[in-house]
Write a protein that holds these residues in place. Structure first.
Motif, mmCIF file in Angstrom:
data_model
loop_
_atom_site.group_PDB
_atom_site.id
_atom_site.type_symbol
_atom_site.label_atom_id
_atom_site.label_comp_id
_atom_site.label_asym_id
_atom_site.label_seq_id
_atom_site.Cartn_x
_atom_site.Cartn_y
_atom_site.Cartn_z
ATOM 1 N N ARG A 1 0.815 -1.284 0.067
ATOM 2 C CA ARG A 1 0.089 0.093 -0.071
ATOM 3 C C ARG A 1 1.005 1.037 -0.186
ATOM 4 O O ARG A 1 0.420 2.244 -0.518
ATOM 5 C CB ARG A 1 -0.829 0.088 1.497
ATOM 6 N N ALA A 2 2.087 1.185 0.633
ATOM 7 C CA ALA A 2 3.161 2.262 0.708
ATOM 8 C C ALA A 2 3.826 2.622 -0.409
ATOM 9 O O ALA A 2 4.399 3.740 -0.655
ATOM 10 C CB ALA A 2 3.551 2.128 2.207
ATOM 11 N N VAL B 1 -0.082 1.130 9.430
ATOM 12 C CA VAL B 1 -0.117 1.991 8.418
ATOM 13 C C VAL B 1 1.325 2.956 8.200
ATOM 14 O O VAL B 1 1.058 3.722 7.190
ATOM 15 C CB VAL B 1 -1.172 3.187 8.737
ATOM 16 N N GLY B 2 2.186 2.571 8.803
ATOM 17 C CA GLY B 2 3.509 3.431 8.820
ATOM 18 C C GLY B 2 4.213 3.344 10.108
ATOM 19 O O GLY B 2 4.159 2.162 10.506
ATOM 20 N N GLY B 3 5.254 3.840 10.088
ATOM 21 C CA GLY B 3 6.144 3.954 11.264
ATOM 22 C C GLY B 3 7.367 4.919 11.382
ATOM 23 O O GLY B 3 7.472 5.950 10.341
ATOM 24 N N VAL B 4 7.918 4.893 12.262
ATOM 25 C CA VAL B 4 9.223 5.578 12.618
ATOM 26 C C VAL B 4 10.373 4.924 12.960
ATOM 27 O O VAL B 4 10.255 3.478 13.283
ATOM 28 C CB VAL B 4 8.787 6.762 13.629
ATOM 29 N N GLU C 1 1.686 5.130 4.975
ATOM 30 C CA GLU C 1 0.783 4.893 3.645
ATOM 31 C C GLU C 1 -0.113 6.081 3.336
ATOM 32 O O GLU C 1 -0.347 6.845 4.171
ATOM 33 C CB GLU C 1 0.288 3.607 3.658
ATOM 34 N N PRO C 2 -0.329 6.188 1.969
ATOM 35 C CA PRO C 2 -1.266 7.420 1.689
ATOM 36 C C PRO C 2 -2.339 7.703 2.542
ATOM 37 O O PRO C 2 -2.787 8.744 2.999
ATOM 38 C CB PRO C 2 -1.668 7.093 0.324
ATOM 39 N N ALA C 3 -3.152 6.568 2.968
ATOM 40 C CA ALA C 3 -4.322 6.740 3.734
ATOM 41 C C ALA C 3 -4.187 7.206 5.020
ATOM 42 O O ALA C 3 -5.183 7.836 5.878
ATOM 43 C CB ALA C 3 -5.148 5.395 3.988
#
Ligand SMILES: CC(C)(COP(=O)(O)OP(=O)(O)OC[C@H]1O[C@@H](n2cnc3c(N)ncnc32)[C@H](O)[C@@H]1OP(=O)(O)O)[C@@H](O)C(=O)NCCC(=O)NCCS
Length: 185
Positions: A29-30, A78-81, A100-102
């Motif tokens: 997705r990303a 949905v993402g991370g650091v 990711e975009p959402a």
């Protein structure tokens, strides 16, 4: 490992090798959204690649270096650091991020990065946290600014991508600046 609430609908958690399938699905997705803006080794195409990224971070964490953390929003990765690097002897680290975009524009990344920086300064006694981004990555620079970082300089044409060379901005915040901003709040 445990997860840390970022707010009611979001948590921060250590992203480990056992999350490879979830990470690979998230990367689907990303991928195209992050490709121009992150290190190319981070943009993988399949489960083996995703597992390779997680393994690489696990090995570096074991040596007290880089570390990777996921962000789940409503239970979905949905993402991370990350700590792109952490040098306990030199007292420095570099923090990075992606979503990711959402999940963009939802206010997830800045508090997640702040959690890492607070840990680096308060718990590990580091002195300097850096942020490197492409000079035209406006959203990334905005995160650095929200974190109270100072734009210290530009490494000209140091970021190759798509057959061109882009500038890299270096932002940083020092531990006393971080503590002063926290006290002011
Ligand atoms: C860089 C990146 C992670 C920034 O994500 P982001 O969502 O803009 O950053 P934050 O999570 O801090 O969210 C801030 C935004 O959420 C909005 N927001 C929405 N709800 C919010 C809330 N409850 N609290 C705070 N901000 C909120 C803010 O207004 C701001 O949006 P704006 O910039 O349009 O005004 C993202 O753009 C990305 O993944 N880019 C591609 C990969 C990349 O560039 N990585 C960095 C490499 S150096």
């Amino acid at each position: 490992m445990f997860s840390l609430p970022l707010r009611d609908d979001a948590v921060l958690f250590p992203l480990e090798v056992r999350h490879a399938e979830e990470f690979a699905a998230h990367m689907d997705r990303a991928r195209e959204h992050i490709r121009p803006w992150v290190g190319q080794a981070f943009v993988t195409d399949d489960l083996d690649g995703a597992r390779g990224t997680l393994l690489r971070y696990a090995e570096r964490q074991a040596a007290d270096g880089a570390r990777l953390y996921g962000i789940r929003l409503d239970g979905k990765l949905v993402g991370g650091v990350m700590f792109v690097s952490l040098d306990a002897v030199g007292g420095t680290c570099e923090v990075g991020c992606w979503v990711e975009p959402a999940a963009e524009g939802r206010g997830l990344v800045t508090p997640a990065c702040a959690t890492l920086i607070e840990w680096a300064f308060a718990e590990r006694g580091l002195h300097r946290a850096e942020w490197h981004c492409r000079g035209d990555n406006v959203r990334s620079g905005a995160v650095a600014a929200r974190l109270g970082m100072t734009l210290e300089g530009t490494l000209r044409e140091s970021w190759p991508f798509g057959g061109e060379r882009h500038d890299t901005q270096v932002w940083a915040v020092l531990a006393p600046e971080w503590r002063a901003a926290a006290s002011a709040r």
